[in-house]
Design a protein around this motif. Structure first.
Motif, mmCIF file in Angstrom:
data_model
loop_
_atom_site.group_PDB
_atom_site.id
_atom_site.type_symbol
_atom_site.label_atom_id
_atom_site.label_comp_id
_atom_site.label_asym_id
_atom_site.label_seq_id
_atom_site.Cartn_x
_atom_site.Cartn_y
_atom_site.Cartn_z
ATOM 1 N N ILE A 137 28.726 -11.096 28.919
ATOM 2 C CA ILE A 137 27.851 -10.048 29.444
ATOM 3 C C ILE A 137 26.764 -9.705 28.440
ATOM 4 O O ILE A 137 25.597 -9.512 28.797
ATOM 5 C CB ILE A 137 28.665 -8.792 29.819
ATOM 6 C CG1 ILE A 137 29.647 -9.114 30.954
ATOM 7 C CG2 ILE A 137 27.740 -7.653 30.250
ATOM 8 C CD1 ILE A 137 30.585 -7.977 31.301
ATOM 9 N N CYS A 138 27.136 -9.645 27.159
ATOM 10 C CA CYS A 138 26.140 -9.377 26.112
ATOM 11 C C CYS A 138 25.040 -10.437 26.132
ATOM 12 O O CYS A 138 23.847 -10.114 26.009
ATOM 13 C CB CYS A 138 26.804 -9.349 24.736
ATOM 14 S SG CYS A 138 27.764 -7.850 24.408
ATOM 15 N N GLY A 139 25.431 -11.692 26.267
ATOM 16 C CA GLY A 139 24.446 -12.768 26.323
ATOM 17 C C GLY A 139 23.511 -12.634 27.502
ATOM 18 O O GLY A 139 22.304 -12.886 27.395
ATOM 19 N N ILE A 140 24.053 -12.219 28.652
ATOM 20 C CA ILE A 140 23.230 -12.057 29.861
ATOM 21 C C ILE A 140 22.249 -10.907 29.687
ATOM 22 O O ILE A 140 21.073 -10.999 30.088
ATOM 23 C CB ILE A 140 24.132 -11.820 31.093
ATOM 24 C CG1 ILE A 140 24.961 -13.079 31.389
ATOM 25 C CG2 ILE A 140 23.292 -11.438 32.318
ATOM 26 C CD1 ILE A 140 25.988 -12.882 32.480
ATOM 27 N N ILE A 141 22.703 -9.808 29.069
ATOM 28 C CA ILE A 141 21.873 -8.616 28.911
ATOM 29 C C ILE A 141 20.843 -8.782 27.786
ATOM 30 O O ILE A 141 19.804 -8.137 27.775
ATOM 31 C CB ILE A 141 22.757 -7.381 28.625
ATOM 32 C CG1 ILE A 141 23.695 -7.118 29.811
ATOM 33 C CG2 ILE A 141 21.916 -6.128 28.382
ATOM 34 C CD1 ILE A 141 22.977 -6.801 31.102
#
Length: 439
Positions: free
Chosen positions: A379-383
């Motif tokens: 999720i961090c990578g997506i955000i």
């Protein structure tokens, strides 16, 4: 003249023993950390006794999870009697799960915006955490995760491979659903015999679990000793704002939202609900695994909450793999916390995206200890947040993992209560539950 033997006095209930094990392990661990944290004998005790014992206890539970999950779900679907009933139950479970999980994530996002825990971090601690060797392993796992892969892996191409991969447990759920549907669609003497065999497998697994779970108090003491003797309160104090934010959000969802949900949608009093679920909640806290807690969850649903087993087996077996209220809440808080640490402002659209990703990520999270960390990295990578920041929370993750897993299991049972009440299955449909504890 022979006198009748005096009746044996009942011992302490299992959940009381688990609680005592928790307190004892915590206190002893804190004392050891304060007086002999770096002593060789402490490291030897942890390496050769407490950690292996705790792992063996978990392995005993995990050993039976796949046959139990498979047999419980196939029997649950088979006992529904027709495909229409399965469809109604499935849709209700899905909708209720999505609604309550969304409420959990929303509570987490509100709390993290109010308390701003990321603004209270010491820069030197952030630097040390970023260099943690374990962080790279988590990030690599997170980079391998893709939302579409999570959806595709629900349908396994190799069921044996799915049984050996904790991140693909939903594949077992799907396979069991297909076998259960086939069982309903093809009522023959042969399929009836297969159903009886599965019932035997289910009862054997439950009986063995009843034997293994007696070790839970000692395993809890070992887990808490390992945690507190190594970390003490130093790491928790340095991340106090983050810990308080997570615990408050979990408490609001667990002690406000779920009781109201159970009372108004499930028709059950909160006191009755918590009294009936406390053993499963404490076991979940001890193991930090909703999957390993599944046998206890199934038993308390049928014996304590008196839920129809055709509903509880379906809802709880699916829930152990896909209904993670506490995990989704924790993922949302952690993502926004890391954004605050890096000074990154996330507006309302980005936070709504985090909410959706956490709901989906909660479904795809493996029901094992720390199974949410790779999902958080994804999720961090997506955000657009550096996933290396996960190292910041590793020190307190074990304790918070135990707390959120307890909420996961309590949420599963709350959903089972609501679905049972809304499905119109009468109490007299509940069959006699055999004694699985070996008494």
């Amino acid at each position: 003249m022979h006198t009748a033997p005096e009746p044996k006095k009942p011992g302490l209930p299992l959940h009381i023993k688990v609680l005592l094990g928790f307190v004892l392990g915590t206190v002893v661990g804190l004392v050891v950390h304060a007086t002999a944290a770096d002593a060789v004998w402490v490291q030897s005790l942890t390496e050769y006794l407490t950690r292996p014992f705790g792992q063996i206890f978990l392995n005993l539970l995990f050993m039976l999870v796949v046959p139990l999950m498979f047999s419980a779900l196939v029997l649950g679907v088979g006992e529904l009697g027709d495909i229409a009933s399965l469809g109604r139950l499935g849709w209700k479970t899905l909708i209720y799960t999505a609604v309550v999980t969304a409420a959990a994530v929303l509570i987490g996002l509100v709390c993290v915006n109010l308390f701003q825990p990321g603004t209270h971090m010491d820069a030197s601690l952030v630097e040390r955490a970023m260099s943690n060797a374990k962080t790279g392993e988590i990030i690599s796992k997170g980079n391998e995760l893709r939302l579409m892969d999570l959806l595709v892996n629900i349908v396994p191409h190799n069921i044996v491979g799915a049984m050996g991969d904790d991140s693909k447990k939903l594949g077992i759920v799907f396979f069991a659903l297909m076998i259960g549907i086939g069982l309903v669609m093809k009522p023959t003497p042969a399929t009836h015999a297969f159903k009886n065999a599965l019932q035997g497998l289910f009862e054997i697994c439950m009986h063995l679990i009843g034997l293994f779970i007696r070790l839970a108090p000692y395993a809890v003491a070992a887990f808490m000793f390992n945690l507190t003797s190594q970390l003490g309160w130093d790491v928790i104090q340095s991340l106090l704002w983050f810990v308080v934010t997570v615990l408050l959000a979990l408490a609001i969802h667990g002690f406000v939202v779920l009781p109201l949900w159970v009372k108004f949608m499930g028709g059950m009093g909160p006191r009755e609900f918590f009294r009936g679920t406390q053993e499963a909640s404490l076991t979940a806290f001890a193991t930090a695994s909703s999957t390993a807690t599944l046998p206890v969850t199934l038993r308390v649903a049928e014996e304590n909450l008196k839920l129809p087993r055709k509903v509880s087996r379906f809802v709880l077996t699916v829930g152990a793999s896909a209904n993670h209220h506490g995990t989704a809440l924790f993922e949302g808080i952690t993502v926004l916390f890391l954004a605050q640490v890096y000074g990154l402002h996330l507006g309302l659209p980005q936070q709504l995206m985090v909410l959706v990703l956490c709901i989906l990520g909660g479904i795809g999270t493996a029901g094992i200890p720390s199974g949410s960390l790779p999902v958080i990295a994804m999720i961090c990578g997506i955000i657009g947040i550096k996933p290396e920041g996960i190292g910041i929370v590793l020190g307190v993750n074990t304790f918070l993992d135990m707390c959120r897993t307890s909420l996961n299991v309590t949420g599963d049972l709350a959903t089972a209560v609501v679905v049972s009440n809304r499905s119109g299955v009468a109490d007299e449909d509940v069959p006699e539950v055999p004694d699985t504890a070996g008494h």
